[in-house]
Design a protein around this motif. Sequence first.
Motif, PDB file in Angstrom:
ATOM      1  N   ARG A  87       0.857  -1.184   0.000  1.00 54.59           N
ATOM      2  CA  ARG A  87       0.000   0.000   0.000  1.00 54.59           C
ATOM      3  C   ARG A  87       0.895   1.236   0.000  1.00 54.59           C
ATOM      4  NH1 ARG A  87      -3.118   1.975   4.982  1.00 54.59           N
ATOM      5  NH2 ARG A  87      -4.007   3.880   4.181  1.00 54.59           N
ATOM      6  N   SER A  88       0.796   2.053  -1.058  1.00 55.60           N
ATOM      7  CA  SER A  88       1.633   3.249  -1.153  1.00 55.60           C
ATOM      8  C   SER A  88       1.101   4.349  -0.244  1.00 55.60           C
ATOM      9  CB  SER A  88       1.679   3.757  -2.593  1.00 55.60           C
ATOM     10  OG  SER A  88       2.416   2.869  -3.388  1.00 55.60           O
ATOM     11  N   ILE A  89       1.969   4.790   0.659  1.00 61.05           N
ATOM     12  CA  ILE A  89       1.664   5.924   1.532  1.00 61.05           C
ATOM     13  C   ILE A  89       2.836   6.882   1.396  1.00 61.05           C
ATOM     14  CG2 ILE A  89       1.159   6.700   3.876  1.00 61.05           C
ATOM     15  CD1 ILE A  89       0.309   3.803   4.495  1.00 61.05           C
ATOM     16  N   PHE A  90       2.556   8.081   0.914  1.00 62.22           N
ATOM     17  CA  PHE A  90       3.612   9.078   0.709  1.00 62.22           C
ATOM     18  C   PHE A  90       3.762   9.950   1.953  1.00 62.22           C
ATOM     19  CE2 PHE A  90       2.254   7.805  -3.488  1.00 62.22           C
ATOM     20  CZ  PHE A  90       3.458   7.675  -4.171  1.00 62.22           C
ATOM     21  N   PHE A  91       4.855  10.697   2.001  1.00 64.36           N
ATOM     22  CA  PHE A  91       5.177  11.573   3.130  1.00 64.36           C
ATOM     23  C   PHE A  91       3.987  12.447   3.507  1.00 64.36           C
ATOM     24  CE2 PHE A  91       6.975  15.624   4.692  1.00 64.36           C
ATOM     25  CZ  PHE A  91       7.637  15.164   5.827  1.00 64.36           C
ATOM     26  N   GLU A  92       3.335  13.019   2.511  1.00 64.06           N
ATOM     27  CA  GLU A  92       2.220  13.937   2.761  1.00 64.06           C
ATOM     28  C   GLU A  92       1.013  13.232   3.390  1.00 64.06           C
ATOM     29  OE1 GLU A  92       4.744  15.489  -0.565  1.00 64.06           O
ATOM     30  OE2 GLU A  92       3.855  13.546  -0.110  1.00 64.06           O
ATOM     31  N   ASP A  93       0.929  11.924   3.244  1.00 59.45           N
ATOM     32  CA  ASP A  93      -0.219  11.158   3.743  1.00 59.45           C
ATOM     33  C   ASP A  93      -0.147  10.863   5.239  1.00 59.45           C
ATOM     34  OD1 ASP A  93      -1.228  10.992   1.115  1.00 59.45           O
ATOM     35  OD2 ASP A  93      -0.030   9.190   0.721  1.00 59.45           O
ATOM     36  N   TYR A  94       1.035  10.920   5.828  1.00 60.03           N
ATOM     37  CA  TYR A  94       1.171  10.612   7.253  1.00 60.03           C
ATOM     38  C   TYR A  94       0.580  11.743   8.087  1.00 60.03           C
ATOM     39  CZ  TYR A  94       4.235   6.652   6.308  1.00 60.03           C
ATOM     40  OH  TYR A  94       4.739   5.447   5.871  1.00 60.03           O
ATOM     41  N   GLU A  95      -0.182  11.385   9.120  1.00 59.99           N
ATOM     42  CA  GLU A  95      -0.804  12.373  10.001  1.00 59.99           C
ATOM     43  C   GLU A  95      -0.241  12.245  11.407  1.00 59.99           C
ATOM     44  OE1 GLU A  95      -5.071  12.410   9.885  1.00 59.99           O
ATOM     45  OE2 GLU A  95      -5.094  11.954   7.738  1.00 59.99           O
ATOM     46  N   ILE A  96       0.259  13.372  11.942  1.00 59.59           N
ATOM     47  CA  ILE A  96       0.762  13.398  13.314  1.00 59.59           C
ATOM     48  C   ILE A  96      -0.365  12.948  14.243  1.00 59.59           C
ATOM     49  CG2 ILE A  96       1.729  14.862  15.165  1.00 59.59           C
ATOM     50  CD1 ILE A  96       3.587  14.650  12.768  1.00 59.59           C
ATOM     51  N   GLY A  97      -0.036  12.053  15.170  1.00 55.54           N
ATOM     52  CA  GLY A  97      -1.015  11.559  16.137  1.00 55.54           C
ATOM     53  C   GLY A  97      -1.763  10.311  15.707  1.00 55.54           C
ATOM     54  N   ALA A  98      -1.632   9.924  14.435  1.00 51.95           N
ATOM     55  CA  ALA A  98      -2.298   8.693  13.972  1.00 51.95           C
ATOM     56  C   ALA A  98      -1.714   7.498  14.726  1.00 51.95           C
ATOM     57  CB  ALA A  98      -2.129   8.523  12.471  1.00 51.95           C
ATOM     58  N   VAL A  99      -2.579   6.563  15.088  1.00 52.38           N
ATOM     59  CA  VAL A  99      -2.174   5.413  15.900  1.00 52.38           C
ATOM     60  C   VAL A  99      -2.580   4.120  15.210  1.00 52.38           C
ATOM     61  CG1 VAL A  99      -2.563   4.228  18.109  1.00 52.38           C
ATOM     62  CG2 VAL A  99      -2.400   6.716  18.061  1.00 52.38           C
ATOM     63  N   ARG A 100      -1.714   3.121  15.330  1.00 50.26           N
ATOM     64  CA  ARG A 100      -2.086   1.764  14.941  1.00 50.26           C
ATOM     65  C   ARG A 100      -1.573   0.817  16.022  1.00 50.26           C
ATOM     66  NH1 ARG A 100       2.660   2.392  11.956  1.00 50.26           N
ATOM     67  NH2 ARG A 100       3.899   0.507  11.681  1.00 50.26           N
ATOM     68  N   GLU A 101      -2.271  -0.293  16.192  1.00 47.88           N
ATOM     69  CA  GLU A 101      -1.882  -1.259  17.214  1.00 47.88           C
ATOM     70  C   GLU A 101      -1.800  -2.646  16.605  1.00 47.88           C
ATOM     71  OE1 GLU A 101      -3.534  -0.890  21.126  1.00 47.88           O
ATOM     72  OE2 GLU A 101      -4.218   1.146  20.703  1.00 47.88           O
ATOM     73  N   THR A 102      -0.877  -3.442  17.125  1.00 47.11           N
ATOM     74  CA  THR A 102      -0.657  -4.788  16.600  1.00 47.11           C
ATOM     75  C   THR A 102      -1.413  -5.822  17.425  1.00 47.11           C
ATOM     76  OG1 THR A 102       1.239  -5.388  17.986  1.00 47.11           O
ATOM     77  CG2 THR A 102       1.699  -4.085  15.988  1.00 47.11           C
ATOM     78  N   MET A 103      -1.451  -7.005  16.903  1.00 41.24           N
ATOM     79  CA  MET A 103      -1.908  -8.168  17.657  1.00 41.24           C
ATOM     80  C   MET A 103      -0.808  -8.520  18.654  1.00 41.24           C
ATOM     81  SD  MET A 103      -4.877  -8.901  16.415  1.00 41.24           S
ATOM     82  CE  MET A 103      -5.169 -10.556  17.012  1.00 41.24           C
ATOM     83  N   GLY A 104      -1.096  -9.448  19.538  1.00 42.37           N
ATOM     84  CA  GLY A 104      -0.112  -9.868  20.530  1.00 42.37           C
ATOM     85  C   GLY A 104       0.702 -11.068  20.087  1.00 42.37           C
ATOM     86  N   ARG A 105       1.804 -11.276  20.790  1.00 39.56           N
ATOM     87  CA  ARG A 105       2.645 -12.457  20.588  1.00 39.56           C
ATOM     88  C   ARG A 105       3.244 -12.851  21.916  1.00 39.56           C
ATOM     89  NH1 ARG A 105       7.246 -14.799  19.970  1.00 39.56           N
ATOM     90  NH2 ARG A 105       8.272 -15.652  18.210  1.00 39.56           N
TER      91      ARG A 105
END
Length: 147
Positions: free
Chosen positions: A3-21
């Motif tokens: 999935r192409s995400i360019f520099f301009e697409d990143y938003e300060i404060g955006a969060v993602r979380e992973t599954m556990g291991r």
Amino acid sequence: MFRSIFFEDYEIGAVRETMGRTITETDIVIHAGQTGDFYPHHMDAEWCKTQPFRQRIAHGTLIFSVGIGLTAGEINPEAMSYGYDRLRFIKPVYIGDTISVKVTIKEKKEHPKRPDHGIVSELCEIRNQHGDIVLACEHLLLVKKTG
């Protein structure tokens, strides 16, 4: 998945979380063999009983590797890892602990020598099953701009 995400697409404060291991004894033994780090903190259950943590702990570098690996679910062909800053081993991880990672976009800045790229800083917080942060670092991404 790509999935192409360019520099301009990143938003300060955006969060993602992973599954556990869950971290296993096998993980620790294999990591010791790969790195040569056979310190008793990781390998000697009886010695560890005499220490404040009372049991074997996972290598910090193992938790870093597994945690960062958990964040690599999507491949962005417009970005590559530029390195890691401010890496801290905050709390021990024990055999049987389950880790997951919260990634927050912290900062975006221009690259000083590559005007067609920027640097995105992600705060990576690796947590155990109790929600305690066990490791934190900043992941720097070199990201292509759209224009």
